[in-house]
Design an enzyme around this catalytic site. Structure first.
Site, PDB file in Angstrom:
ATOM      1  N   TYR A   1     -10.022  14.178  -5.593  1.00 49.18           N
ATOM      2  CA  TYR A   1      -9.161  13.777  -6.738  1.00 49.18           C
ATOM      3  C   TYR A   1      -8.545  14.877  -7.363  1.00 49.18           C
ATOM      4  O   TYR A   1      -7.340  14.918  -7.618  1.00 49.18           O
ATOM      5  CB  TYR A   1     -10.246  12.940  -7.752  1.00 49.18           C
ATOM      6  CG  TYR A   1      -9.562  12.262  -8.895  1.00 49.18           C
ATOM      7  CD1 TYR A   1      -8.994  10.885  -8.718  1.00 49.18           C
ATOM      8  CD2 TYR A   1      -9.495  13.074 -10.084  1.00 49.18           C
ATOM      9  CE1 TYR A   1      -8.167  10.648  -9.802  1.00 49.18           C
ATOM     10  CE2 TYR A   1      -8.731  12.304 -11.054  1.00 49.18           C
ATOM     11  CZ  TYR A   1      -8.284  11.156 -10.863  1.00 49.18           C
ATOM     12  OH  TYR A   1      -7.685  10.358 -12.019  1.00 49.18           O
TER      13      TYR A   1
ATOM     14  N   ASP B   1       1.030  -1.257   0.057  1.00 43.17           N
ATOM     15  CA  ASP B   1       0.081  -0.006   0.020  1.00 43.17           C
ATOM     16  C   ASP B   1       0.936   1.293   0.105  1.00 43.17           C
ATOM     17  O   ASP B   1       1.599   1.577   1.014  1.00 43.17           O
ATOM     18  CB  ASP B   1      -0.873  -0.072   1.189  1.00 43.17           C
ATOM     19  CG  ASP B   1      -1.700   1.139   1.344  1.00 43.17           C
ATOM     20  OD1 ASP B   1      -1.524   2.366   0.424  1.00 43.17           O
ATOM     21  OD2 ASP B   1      -2.669   1.258   2.008  1.00 43.17           O
ATOM     22  N   VAL B   2       0.961   1.765  -1.109  1.00 43.76           N
ATOM     23  CA  VAL B   2       2.076   3.097  -1.313  1.00 43.76           C
ATOM     24  C   VAL B   2       1.700   4.319  -0.692  1.00 43.76           C
ATOM     25  O   VAL B   2       2.361   5.103  -0.625  1.00 43.76           O
ATOM     26  CB  VAL B   2       2.438   3.074  -2.905  1.00 43.76           C
ATOM     27  CG1 VAL B   2       3.016   2.277  -3.396  1.00 43.76           C
ATOM     28  CG2 VAL B   2       1.178   3.495  -3.432  1.00 43.76           C
TER      29      VAL B   2
ATOM     30  N   ASN C   1       2.178   5.718 -10.221  1.00 45.13           N
ATOM     31  CA  ASN C   1       0.979   5.744 -10.771  1.00 45.13           C
ATOM     32  C   ASN C   1      -0.287   5.327 -10.180  1.00 45.13           C
ATOM     33  O   ASN C   1      -1.653   5.962 -10.204  1.00 45.13           O
ATOM     34  CB  ASN C   1       1.069   4.693 -11.971  1.00 45.13           C
ATOM     35  CG  ASN C   1      -0.408   4.175 -12.527  1.00 45.13           C
ATOM     36  OD1 ASN C   1      -0.759   4.893 -13.383  1.00 45.13           O
ATOM     37  ND2 ASN C   1      -0.921   3.268 -11.884  1.00 45.13           N
TER      38      ASN C   1
ATOM     39  N   LYS D   1      -4.483  15.844  -7.827  1.00 38.37           N
ATOM     40  CA  LYS D   1      -4.014  15.824  -9.169  1.00 38.37           C
ATOM     41  C   LYS D   1      -3.363  17.340  -9.352  1.00 38.37           C
ATOM     42  O   LYS D   1      -2.312  17.501 -10.059  1.00 38.37           O
ATOM     43  CB  LYS D   1      -4.824  15.493 -10.116  1.00 38.37           C
ATOM     44  CG  LYS D   1      -5.468  14.195 -10.041  1.00 38.37           C
ATOM     45  CD  LYS D   1      -4.219  13.033 -10.494  1.00 38.37           C
ATOM     46  CE  LYS D   1      -4.691  11.456 -10.382  1.00 38.37           C
ATOM     47  NZ  LYS D   1      -3.780  10.590 -10.629  1.00 38.37           N
TER      48      LYS D   1
HETATM   49  C1  BGC Z   1     -10.322  10.239 -14.388  1.00 39.42           C
HETATM   50  C2  BGC Z   1     -11.427   9.525 -15.102  1.00 39.42           C
HETATM   51  C3  BGC Z   1     -11.805  10.781 -16.186  1.00 39.42           C
HETATM   52  C4  BGC Z   1     -10.875  11.304 -16.857  1.00 39.42           C
HETATM   53  C5  BGC Z   1     -11.129  12.676 -17.682  1.00 39.42           C
HETATM   54  C6  BGC Z   1      -9.197  10.826 -15.041  1.00 39.42           C
HETATM   55  O1  BGC Z   1      -8.297  11.357 -14.163  1.00 39.42           O
HETATM   56  O2  BGC Z   1      -9.716   9.241 -13.464  1.00 39.42           O
HETATM   57  O3  BGC Z   1     -12.479   9.102 -14.331  1.00 39.42           O
HETATM   58  O4  BGC Z   1     -12.680   9.833 -17.184  1.00 39.42           O
HETATM   59  O5  BGC Z   1      -9.893  11.983 -15.952  1.00 39.42           O
HETATM   60  O6  BGC Z   1     -12.233  13.321 -17.225  1.00 39.42           O
END
Ligand code: BGC
Length: 266
Positions: free
Chosen positions: A164, A64-65, A91, A168
């Site tokens: 998310y 589990d990183v 990744n 990112k």
């Molecule tokens: C997400 C995907 C999405 C894509 C474009 C990715 O980073 O994990 O679920 O389809 O971005 O929106």
């Protein structure tokens, strides 16, 4: 000679999706691959099988990183197995989606830990090994290469996915700052930001015709991506063909980041 001949790569989250595709692509390019997985041993075995069927070499490593101690063990085992590490592909990533007002603190933290902090832990271990070993000219001009898997959502806001998108966006600056800091050590750090790539993470968005039509409105190039699109870029970024590329984020997205909504509008 293959571009990654004799090099050792660790790919985190290599049991499915983009990680699986990248692990296979690196192995085809000659690298020996540590196939990391957290929960899907079957997926990792599938990755290994495909690598071996293509005449490549790899081994499976559970970790589990998001846990620093597990990351240390993974690096120790890889060095034991293959002698060193030349390439790290950060990744591993997950989506745990919820509207902002309903998102639990756990789901916020989990996504930050898995998608962002893991890249810090793994890169630190990789950099230590790259610096310990130094440049081996027969293999590469660089002492080591780090590739951070990001997403178009490092610059495209994404309602309902704030954990998310925030993680990112963090990777975008993580990769740049690390690239600036480690360049003098001859360590190259770059990122890949995929758009919509056909994997399990976004199956709902591309599997049936109606969803795919809707998704294609966001993709000027009018096709959903394949993991091979990302694998090829990862091979290039890991190889000396990109030796002068440092601190860049490459968008591989069929034009998703070109604000397609502005075509004939605005
Ligand atoms: C997400 C995907 C999405 C894509 C474009 C990715 O980073 O994990 O679920 O389809 O971005 O929106």
């Amino acid at each position: 000679m293959k571009p990654l001949q004799q090099q050792i790569a660790i790919v985190t989250g290599a049991s499915s999706g983009i990680g699986q595709g990248v692990a296979i692509a690196l192995a085809k390019a000659g690298a020996k691959v540590c196939i990391n997985y957290r929960s899907s041993e079957d997926g990792a075995k599938k990755t290994l099988k495909e690598i071996e069927q293509n005449g490549g070499e790899g081994f499976i490593q559970q970790a589990d990183v998001s846990q620093p101690e597990a990351v240390k063990t993974m690096f120790r085992n890889t060095v034991e197995q293959y002698g060193t590490v030349d390439i790290l592909v950060n990744n591993a990533g997950i989506q745990v989606d919820a509207p902002f007002l309903e998102m639990s603190h756990d789901d916020w933290q989990k996504v930050i830990d898995v998608n962002l902090s893991s890249q810090f832990y793994c890169s630190q271990e990789a950099a230590k090994e790259f610096i310990r070993r130094g440049i081996v000219e027969e293999r590469s001009k660089a002492a080591g290469k780090i590739i951070c898997m990001s997403s178009v959502h490092d610059i495209i806001p994404w309602a309902g996915h704030i954990n998310y998108a925030t993680a990112k966006a963090g990777i975008l600056m993580f990769a740049k700052t690390l690239a600036q800091e480690l360049a003098e050590k001859k360590i190259r750090v770059n990122a890949i930001s995929p758009g919509a790539i056909k994997t399990d993470i976004n199956r709902d968005a591309w599997e049936d015709d109606a969803s795919r039509e809707k998704l294609l409105q966001l993709i000027p190039y009018q096709r959903v991506g394949e993991v091979e699109d990302i694998g090829k870029a990862a091979v290039w970024l890991a190889s000396d063909d990109s030796d002068y590329v440092q601190g860049q984020t490459i968008y591989i997205d069929g034009g998703m980041t070109l604000y397609p909504g502005f075509k004939d509008n605005g």
